[in-house]
Design a protein around this motif. Structure first.
Motif, PDB file in Angstrom:
ATOM      1  N   GLY A 261       0.807  -1.219   0.000  1.00  0.00           N
ATOM      2  CA  GLY A 261       0.000   0.000   0.000  1.00  0.00           C
ATOM      3  C   GLY A 261       0.833   1.258   0.000  1.00  0.00           C
ATOM      4  N   GLY A 262       0.138   2.399  -0.180  1.00  0.00           N
ATOM      5  CA  GLY A 262       0.796   3.690  -0.173  1.00  0.00           C
ATOM      6  C   GLY A 262       1.232   4.079   1.221  1.00  0.00           C
ATOM      7  N   ARG A 263       1.925   5.212   1.308  1.00  0.00           N
ATOM      8  CA  ARG A 263       2.498   5.628   2.581  1.00  0.00           C
ATOM      9  C   ARG A 263       1.440   5.851   3.655  1.00  0.00           C
ATOM     10  NH1 ARG A 263       6.167  10.932   2.648  1.00  0.00           N
ATOM     11  NH2 ARG A 263       4.138  11.903   2.327  1.00  0.00           N
ATOM     12  N   LYS A 264       0.257   6.340   3.252  1.00  0.00           N
ATOM     13  CA  LYS A 264      -0.793   6.637   4.216  1.00  0.00           C
ATOM     14  C   LYS A 264      -1.731   5.456   4.459  1.00  0.00           C
ATOM     15  CE  LYS A 264      -0.923  11.624   3.446  1.00  0.00           C
ATOM     16  NZ  LYS A 264      -1.772  12.798   3.093  1.00  0.00           N
ATOM     17  N   ALA A 265      -1.577   4.385   3.696  1.00  0.00           N
ATOM     18  CA  ALA A 265      -2.497   3.246   3.847  1.00  0.00           C
ATOM     19  C   ALA A 265      -1.756   1.920   3.748  1.00  0.00           C
ATOM     20  CB  ALA A 265      -3.592   3.323   2.792  1.00  0.00           C
ATOM     21  N   LYS A 266      -0.649   1.818   4.429  1.00  0.00           N
ATOM     22  CA  LYS A 266       0.121   0.579   4.416  1.00  0.00           C
ATOM     23  C   LYS A 266      -0.542  -0.467   5.292  1.00  0.00           C
ATOM     24  CE  LYS A 266       4.796   2.257   3.382  1.00  0.00           C
ATOM     25  NZ  LYS A 266       5.094   1.273   2.337  1.00  0.00           N
ATOM     26  N   ARG A 267      -0.554  -1.688   4.831  1.00  0.00           N
ATOM     27  CA  ARG A 267      -1.117  -2.790   5.604  1.00  0.00           C
ATOM     28  C   ARG A 267      -0.031  -3.822   5.894  1.00  0.00           C
ATOM     29  NH1 ARG A 267      -6.654  -3.446   5.935  1.00  0.00           N
ATOM     30  NH2 ARG A 267      -7.872  -1.879   4.851  1.00  0.00           N
ATOM     31  N   ILE A 268       0.093  -4.171   7.156  1.00  0.00           N
ATOM     32  CA  ILE A 268       1.044  -5.205   7.552  1.00  0.00           C
ATOM     33  C   ILE A 268       0.274  -6.512   7.668  1.00  0.00           C
ATOM     34  CG2 ILE A 268       2.783  -5.908   9.236  1.00  0.00           C
ATOM     35  CD1 ILE A 268       3.415  -3.269   7.889  1.00  0.00           C
ATOM     36  N   HIS A 269       0.447  -7.393   6.690  1.00  0.00           N
ATOM     37  CA  HIS A 269      -0.282  -8.651   6.692  1.00  0.00           C
ATOM     38  C   HIS A 269       0.338  -9.634   7.674  1.00  0.00           C
ATOM     39  CE1 HIS A 269      -2.833  -7.358   3.450  1.00  0.00           C
ATOM     40  NE2 HIS A 269      -1.774  -7.041   2.714  1.00  0.00           N
ATOM     41  N   VAL A 270      -0.434 -10.632   8.044  1.00  0.00           N
ATOM     42  CA  VAL A 270      -0.010 -11.603   9.055  1.00  0.00           C
ATOM     43  C   VAL A 270       1.295 -12.277   8.664  1.00  0.00           C
ATOM     44  CG1 VAL A 270      -0.608 -13.814  10.120  1.00  0.00           C
ATOM     45  CG2 VAL A 270      -2.336 -12.005   9.950  1.00  0.00           C
ATOM     46  N   GLU A 271       1.411 -12.674   7.403  1.00  0.00           N
ATOM     47  CA  GLU A 271       2.624 -13.370   6.958  1.00  0.00           C
ATOM     48  C   GLU A 271       3.859 -12.491   7.139  1.00  0.00           C
ATOM     49  OE1 GLU A 271      -0.109 -12.934   5.177  1.00  0.00           O
ATOM     50  OE2 GLU A 271      -0.989 -14.951   5.247  1.00  0.00           O
ATOM     51  N   THR A 272       3.713 -11.209   6.800  1.00  0.00           N
ATOM     52  CA  THR A 272       4.830 -10.277   6.953  1.00  0.00           C
ATOM     53  C   THR A 272       5.225 -10.136   8.413  1.00  0.00           C
ATOM     54  OG1 THR A 272       4.096  -9.027   5.016  1.00  0.00           O
ATOM     55  CG2 THR A 272       5.606  -7.910   6.512  1.00  0.00           C
ATOM     56  N   PHE A 273       4.220 -10.016   9.271  1.00  0.00           N
ATOM     57  CA  PHE A 273       4.504  -9.852  10.694  1.00  0.00           C
ATOM     58  C   PHE A 273       5.162 -11.099  11.274  1.00  0.00           C
ATOM     59  CE2 PHE A 273       2.977 -10.309  15.136  1.00  0.00           C
ATOM     60  CZ  PHE A 273       3.706  -9.258  15.687  1.00  0.00           C
ATOM     61  N   LEU A 274       4.653 -12.273  10.937  1.00  0.00           N
ATOM     62  CA  LEU A 274       5.192 -13.510  11.500  1.00  0.00           C
ATOM     63  C   LEU A 274       6.594 -13.819  10.987  1.00  0.00           C
ATOM     64  CD1 LEU A 274       2.057 -15.849  11.539  1.00  0.00           C
ATOM     65  CD2 LEU A 274       3.131 -14.661  13.465  1.00  0.00           C
ATOM     66  N   ASP A 275       6.963 -13.247   9.848  1.00  0.00           N
ATOM     67  CA  ASP A 275       8.320 -13.435   9.318  1.00  0.00           C
ATOM     68  C   ASP A 275       9.312 -12.437   9.915  1.00  0.00           C
ATOM     69  OD1 ASP A 275       7.780 -15.620   7.763  1.00  0.00           O
ATOM     70  OD2 ASP A 275       7.362 -14.457   5.948  1.00  0.00           O
ATOM     71  N   SER A 276       8.834 -11.565  10.816  1.00  0.00           N
ATOM     72  CA  SER A 276       9.703 -10.569  11.430  1.00  0.00           C
ATOM     73  C   SER A 276      10.660 -11.223  12.417  1.00  0.00           C
ATOM     74  CB  SER A 276       8.871  -9.519  12.169  1.00  0.00           C
ATOM     75  OG  SER A 276       7.943  -8.902  11.319  1.00  0.00           O
ATOM     76  N   SER A 277      11.815 -10.623  12.562  1.00  0.00           N
ATOM     77  CA  SER A 277      12.805 -11.112  13.530  1.00  0.00           C
ATOM     78  C   SER A 277      12.563 -10.473  14.887  1.00  0.00           C
ATOM     79  CB  SER A 277      14.218 -10.770  13.063  1.00  0.00           C
ATOM     80  OG  SER A 277      14.521 -11.432  11.847  1.00  0.00           O
ATOM     81  N   ILE A 278      12.889 -11.213  15.931  1.00  0.00           N
ATOM     82  CA  ILE A 278      12.815 -10.712  17.291  1.00  0.00           C
ATOM     83  C   ILE A 278      14.004 -11.270  18.057  1.00  0.00           C
ATOM     84  CG2 ILE A 278      11.240 -12.607  17.912  1.00  0.00           C
ATOM     85  CD1 ILE A 278      10.087 -10.792  20.080  1.00  0.00           C
ATOM     86  N   TYR A 279      14.665 -10.418  18.835  1.00  0.00           N
ATOM     87  CA  TYR A 279      15.769 -10.871  19.666  1.00  0.00           C
ATOM     88  C   TYR A 279      15.228 -11.126  21.067  1.00  0.00           C
ATOM     89  CZ  TYR A 279      19.348  -9.981  16.183  1.00  0.00           C
ATOM     90  OH  TYR A 279      20.116 -10.041  15.046  1.00  0.00           O
ATOM     91  N   VAL A 280      15.485 -12.323  21.572  1.00  0.00           N
ATOM     92  CA  VAL A 280      14.865 -12.759  22.832  1.00  0.00           C
ATOM     93  C   VAL A 280      15.934 -13.209  23.833  1.00  0.00           C
ATOM     94  CG1 VAL A 280      13.187 -14.344  23.842  1.00  0.00           C
ATOM     95  CG2 VAL A 280      12.862 -13.524  21.497  1.00  0.00           C
ATOM     96  N   PRO A 281      15.865 -12.703  25.057  1.00  0.00           N
ATOM     97  CA  PRO A 281      16.770 -13.193  26.118  1.00  0.00           C
ATOM     98  C   PRO A 281      16.134 -14.378  26.833  1.00  0.00           C
ATOM     99  CG  PRO A 281      15.516 -11.343  26.940  1.00  0.00           C
ATOM    100  CD  PRO A 281      15.041 -11.579  25.512  1.00  0.00           C
ATOM    101  N   SER A 282      16.719 -14.791  27.923  1.00  0.00           N
ATOM    102  CA  SER A 282      16.120 -15.851  28.743  1.00  0.00           C
ATOM    103  C   SER A 282      14.807 -15.357  29.320  1.00  0.00           C
ATOM    104  CB  SER A 282      17.050 -16.249  29.878  1.00  0.00           C
ATOM    105  OG  SER A 282      17.178 -15.169  30.792  1.00  0.00           O
ATOM    106  N   GLN A 283      13.937 -16.275  29.729  1.00  0.00           N
ATOM    107  CA  GLN A 283      12.649 -15.875  30.282  1.00  0.00           C
ATOM    108  C   GLN A 283      12.810 -15.023  31.544  1.00  0.00           C
ATOM    109  OE1 GLN A 283      10.515 -19.874  30.108  1.00  0.00           O
ATOM    110  NE2 GLN A 283       8.884 -18.468  29.487  1.00  0.00           N
ATOM    111  N   ALA A 284      13.792 -15.352  32.339  1.00  0.00           N
ATOM    112  CA  ALA A 284      14.009 -14.586  33.559  1.00  0.00           C
ATOM    113  C   ALA A 284      14.366 -13.130  33.260  1.00  0.00           C
ATOM    114  CB  ALA A 284      15.116 -15.235  34.392  1.00  0.00           C
ATOM    115  N   GLU A 285      15.217 -12.921  32.253  1.00  0.00           N
ATOM    116  CA  GLU A 285      15.597 -11.548  31.888  1.00  0.00           C
ATOM    117  C   GLU A 285      14.440 -10.839  31.218  1.00  0.00           C
ATOM    118  OE1 GLU A 285      19.250  -9.071  29.769  1.00  0.00           O
ATOM    119  OE2 GLU A 285      19.194 -11.252  29.602  1.00  0.00           O
TER     120      GLU A 285
END
Length: 285
Positions: A261-285
């Motif tokens: 979509g355009g700059r004012k109407a971008k849609r983040i679809h589920v597939e795009t979101f689930l393919d995102s990276s996340i850095y995760v520490p231990s559960q305690a941290e």
């Protein structure tokens, strides 16, 4: 004595101004000049009361931009005690306004402090550990890079149609999930899906406006369309950690660059979101 100015557009917004008699005002501002026998700060408090707002809205003209009618406002029945009592009431309410303003400044300061901490408590782009760690984790290994799909799975439990669904929505800028109220009944042909407390939810269209949240207990069983997808969270990922992670500008802006979509109407679809990276520490941290 100062004039009292009140907007005749959307009077339910409860905004009132004071201006000197020499000041000017647009056609969207009604100027009220208080007469002798009434304290202007007391009158201002009355005009910001729920009773006054409801009274004006009952006779407001217009649908998208309702406007209060000056003739109707002049007929509003005022309860007016002795000027000394008026001043006491006005001073009492004014002191609370001052306290609210002070609390607001404290909140803004804390919010800025939190933003600064977030820059240090999460790894920056290109890094695998944050700059600031709690003492007990300083000698622990780096955070692990994972994909969202390792922790989240989309929930698609069918609910009711749009004419019967109990609806929820996500507020912008990470301000939570709330019940959605509509003046017009929805369509029975629109499929809604049941949501559960503890699930993560976001808005496809308002992803770049931090429309993220965790569904609270009191909204358990409410519904949304697939424009507000929901996800079950693995017990190995802390829900509030996830929420703070995605609220970071470094995260949601990066996703927005590849959205449809355009700059004012971008849609983040589920597939795009689930393919995102996340850095995760231990559960305690």
């Amino acid at each position: 004595m100062n004039d009292l100015l009140i907007s005749n557009i959307r009077p339910y917004m409860k905004k009132i101004w004071r201006a000197t008699r020499s000041g000017g005002a647009s056609n969207d501002i009604i100027v009220l000049r208080s007469k002798s026998g009434i304290v202007d700060s007391y009158l201002a408090a009355l005009l910001m009361s729920e009773a006054f707002i409801d009274y004006v809205m009952a006779g407001a003209k217009g649908v998208k931009m309702p406007r209060g009618d000056i003739k109707q406002i002049k007929l509003y029945p005022l309860g007016v005690p002795h000027p000394v009592e008026q001043q006491k009431i006005a001073d009492c309410l004014g002191s609370l306004d001052d306290l609210i303003a002070a609390q607001g400044r404290t909140r803004d300061t804390l919010r800025q402090h939190k933003q600064g901490l977030m820059q240090q408590l999460f790894p920056q782009p290109g890094e695998t550990v944050p700059k600031l760690r709690f003492p007990e984790f300083r000698d622990v290994t780096d955070w692990h890079r994972r994909l969202m799909n390792q922790y989240l799975s989309e929930s698609r439990v069918k609910g009711r149609g749009g004419d019967e669904a109990k609806k929820l929505t996500v507020k912008l800028w990470g301000k939570g999930v709330i019940e959605k109220y509509e003046n017009i009944q929805g369509s029975a042909n629109t499929q809604y899906y049941r949501r559960q407390a503890g699930q993560f939810i976001y808005s496809k269209l308002d992803f770049l406006n931090q429309a993220f949240g965790i569904i609270p207990e009191y909204l358990d069983g409410f519904e949304s369309t697939t424009d507000l997808p929901c996800f079950d969270i693995s017990p190995t990922l802390n829900a509030n950690f996830l929420l703070e992670y995605v609220k970071r500008e470094e995260f949601y802006r990066t996703r927005g660059e590849i959205a449809d979509g355009g700059r004012k109407a971008k849609r983040i679809h589920v597939e795009t979101f689930l393919d995102s990276s996340i850095y995760v520490p231990s559960q305690a941290e």
